[in-house]
Design an enzyme around this catalytic site. Structure first.
Site, PDB file in Angstrom:
ATOM      1  N   LYS A  28      73.422 -15.881  31.494  1.00 43.35           N
ATOM      2  CA  LYS A  28      73.885 -15.521  32.361  1.00 43.35           C
ATOM      3  C   LYS A  28      74.509 -14.275  32.253  1.00 43.35           C
ATOM      4  O   LYS A  28      75.607 -13.460  32.831  1.00 43.35           O
ATOM      5  CB  LYS A  28      73.927 -16.476  33.006  1.00 43.35           C
ATOM      6  CG  LYS A  28      74.143 -17.497  33.713  1.00 43.35           C
ATOM      7  CD  LYS A  28      73.051 -16.420  34.832  1.00 43.35           C
ATOM      8  CE  LYS A  28      71.927 -18.569  35.623  1.00 43.35           C
ATOM      9  NZ  LYS A  28      71.249 -17.807  36.233  1.00 43.35           N
ATOM     10  N   ARG A  29      74.139 -13.953  31.111  1.00 42.99           N
ATOM     11  CA  ARG A  29      74.494 -12.032  30.799  1.00 42.99           C
ATOM     12  C   ARG A  29      76.321 -12.249  30.596  1.00 42.99           C
ATOM     13  O   ARG A  29      77.079 -11.592  30.898  1.00 42.99           O
ATOM     14  CB  ARG A  29      74.330 -10.664  31.490  1.00 42.99           C
ATOM     15  CG  ARG A  29      72.513 -11.288  31.344  1.00 42.99           C
ATOM     16  CD  ARG A  29      71.884 -11.341  30.563  1.00 42.99           C
ATOM     17  NE  ARG A  29      70.425 -10.606  30.100  1.00 42.99           N
ATOM     18  CZ  ARG A  29      69.894 -12.286  29.533  1.00 42.99           C
ATOM     19  NH1 ARG A  29      70.128 -13.520  29.746  1.00 42.99           N
ATOM     20  NH2 ARG A  29      68.231 -11.994  30.368  1.00 42.99           N
ATOM     21  N   LEU A  67      81.511 -10.249  36.982  1.00 38.43           N
ATOM     22  CA  LEU A  67      81.713 -11.761  37.893  1.00 38.43           C
ATOM     23  C   LEU A  67      80.432 -12.490  38.126  1.00 38.43           C
ATOM     24  O   LEU A  67      79.523 -11.985  38.922  1.00 38.43           O
ATOM     25  CB  LEU A  67      82.139 -11.331  39.674  1.00 38.43           C
ATOM     26  CG  LEU A  67      82.458 -12.166  41.110  1.00 38.43           C
ATOM     27  CD1 LEU A  67      83.308 -12.893  40.399  1.00 38.43           C
ATOM     28  CD2 LEU A  67      82.124 -11.134  42.277  1.00 38.43           C
ATOM     29  N   GLU A 115      86.403  -4.825  33.187  1.00 40.95           N
ATOM     30  CA  GLU A 115      88.146  -5.334  33.884  1.00 40.95           C
ATOM     31  C   GLU A 115      88.456  -5.826  32.709  1.00 40.95           C
ATOM     32  O   GLU A 115      89.979  -5.814  32.101  1.00 40.95           O
ATOM     33  CB  GLU A 115      87.699  -5.706  34.951  1.00 40.95           C
ATOM     34  CG  GLU A 115      87.479  -4.535  36.141  1.00 40.95           C
ATOM     35  CD  GLU A 115      87.451  -5.367  37.644  1.00 40.95           C
ATOM     36  OE1 GLU A 115      86.972  -6.448  38.222  1.00 40.95           O
ATOM     37  OE2 GLU A 115      88.633  -5.913  38.487  1.00 40.95           O
ATOM     38  N   GLU A 135      80.123  -2.215  41.909  1.00 38.94           N
ATOM     39  CA  GLU A 135      80.232  -3.343  42.683  1.00 38.94           C
ATOM     40  C   GLU A 135      79.787  -2.294  44.063  1.00 38.94           C
ATOM     41  O   GLU A 135      79.766  -2.801  44.893  1.00 38.94           O
ATOM     42  CB  GLU A 135      82.150  -3.078  43.053  1.00 38.94           C
ATOM     43  CG  GLU A 135      82.506  -3.515  41.987  1.00 38.94           C
ATOM     44  CD  GLU A 135      82.842  -3.561  40.459  1.00 38.94           C
ATOM     45  OE1 GLU A 135      81.816  -2.770  39.985  1.00 38.94           O
ATOM     46  OE2 GLU A 135      83.328  -3.780  39.811  1.00 38.94           O
ATOM     47  N   ARG A 138      76.302  -3.213  44.950  1.00 35.53           N
ATOM     48  CA  ARG A 138      76.901  -4.092  45.481  1.00 35.53           C
ATOM     49  C   ARG A 138      77.479  -5.200  47.361  1.00 35.53           C
ATOM     50  O   ARG A 138      77.401  -6.284  47.125  1.00 35.53           O
ATOM     51  CB  ARG A 138      76.933  -6.150  44.356  1.00 35.53           C
ATOM     52  CG  ARG A 138      76.895  -5.491  42.851  1.00 35.53           C
ATOM     53  CD  ARG A 138      75.898  -5.710  42.186  1.00 35.53           C
ATOM     54  NE  ARG A 138      75.294  -5.747  41.516  1.00 35.53           N
ATOM     55  CZ  ARG A 138      74.160  -4.489  40.878  1.00 35.53           C
ATOM     56  NH1 ARG A 138      73.451  -4.278  41.925  1.00 35.53           N
ATOM     57  NH2 ARG A 138      74.008  -4.472  40.145  1.00 35.53           N
ATOM     58  N   GLY A 143      87.467  -6.017  41.595  1.00 36.41           N
ATOM     59  CA  GLY A 143      88.961  -7.651  41.606  1.00 36.41           C
ATOM     60  C   GLY A 143      89.686  -7.992  40.491  1.00 36.41           C
ATOM     61  O   GLY A 143      90.751  -8.989  40.597  1.00 36.41           O
TER      62      GLY A 143
END
Ligand code: 1HE
Length: 264
Positions: A28-29, A67, A115, A135, A138, A143
């Site tokens: 999932k990278r 994320l 991040e 972000e 998306r 965050g």
């Protein structure tokens, strides 16, 4: 070197004084789910108890795709804010913990991956690394501390551009933008990160603590306050028994001088 411990989302090993954490969800990278954040927290706490510096790298072809969007899609607003605050807590453990951290970057360093890298103290990237903050595309916002840490590294103008336009920065651009401190050839980021971490691990622990705690805070202070805190830290470190021994070792020529780079 200690045996590699595979805790599912992360691998952990101790190489001398350096803890090495590998993000380990390559299928999932290395996208970070809630459980993955907890695995990072556990590994960081373990590193603080037994290492003097740490390295974070990604298994597979990428450092981290940010994320876990599949998990995030099902969250309520309250779960979302709690999740973000947990990322803040865990990344603050890295930034303002007991030991310095070096991140070794390759492939995608995207969203929450950037991040995470921004919470480490030194970033080394190989030429395969690329940096993005998708972000906006998306429908979300950073965050994991990006608006504070990544913006301070590259500047709010560049970050705004990345977030508004989906701009993907190359490793070379990232170096020019101050996002990374070292640019190396493909496959060499982890080796260089280990060298740097070993070097940091050989410093006085109190000096490292002052560097990672006082220096960033001083950047947020007014000039006179910063200078005052600097004097306190200077006195606090210089009067420690370890400093006395290290200063004597220099004067008695028992220690190496500077690591001056060799000329070709
Ligand atoms: C994922 C994720 C993810 C991959 N969450 N599952 N991050 C992003 O918007 C970046 C999204 N990822 C990508 O753009 C690409 O995956 C990469 C450029 C990083 C790599 O591309 P590639 O072609 O090698 O891999 P892939 O085929 O896109 O992905 C492989 C699998 O990983 C696939 O799952 P599969 O079940 O179909 O095999 C992908 O769905 C999965 N995958 N990335 C979930 N991020 C605290 S706030 C932070 C906010 C953010 O981080 S926003 C940025 C999110």
């Amino acid at each position: 070197m200690n045996k590699v411990v595979d805790g599912g989302f992360v691998t952990y090993e101790l190489d001398g004084d350096v803890a090495v954490i590998g993000l380990n969800r390559p299928q999932k990278r290395n996208a970070i789910s809630d459980a993955f954040v907890e695995a990072i927290a556990e590994a960081v706490m373990r590193a603080e108890s037994e290492a003097k510096a740490g390295v974070i790298f990604g298994h597979g072809d990428h450092f981290c795709a940010g994320l876990d969007l599949a998990e995030h899609v099902k969250k309520t607003p309250f779960e979302g804010v709690r999740g973000s605050r947990r990322w803040h807590t865990v990344f603050a453990m890295i930034e303002h913990g007991a030991i310095p951290w070096v991140s070794a970057l390759h492939g995608a360093v995207v969203g929450g991956g950037l991040e995470l890298a921004s919470s480490t103290h030194i970033r080394v990237a190989d030429r395969t690394a690329f940096f993005a903050l998708p972000e906006g595309q998306r429908g979300i916002f950073v965050g994991g501390g990006g608006s504070v840490r990544a913006a301070r590294l590259m500047g709010a103008a560049r970050m705004t551009d990345m977030m508004l336009t989906g701009r993907v920065a190359s490793a070379e651009e990232a170096e020019r933008w101050n996002l990374i401190q070292y640019l190396v050839e493909p496959g060499e980021a982890r080796t260089r990160a280990m060298e740097l971490a070993k070097s940091a691990a050989s410093n006085a622990e109190l000096s490292n603590f002052a560097i990672i705690h006082a220096l960033p805070r001083i950047q947020d202070m007014a000039k006179e306050d910063g200078l005052f805190v600097e004097s306190l830290m200077a006195s606090f470190t210089a009067t420690s028994p370890e400093a006395e021994e290290r200063l004597r070792a220099f004067l008695e020529k028992r220690t190496k001088r500077l690591n001056i780079p060799e000329k070709d």
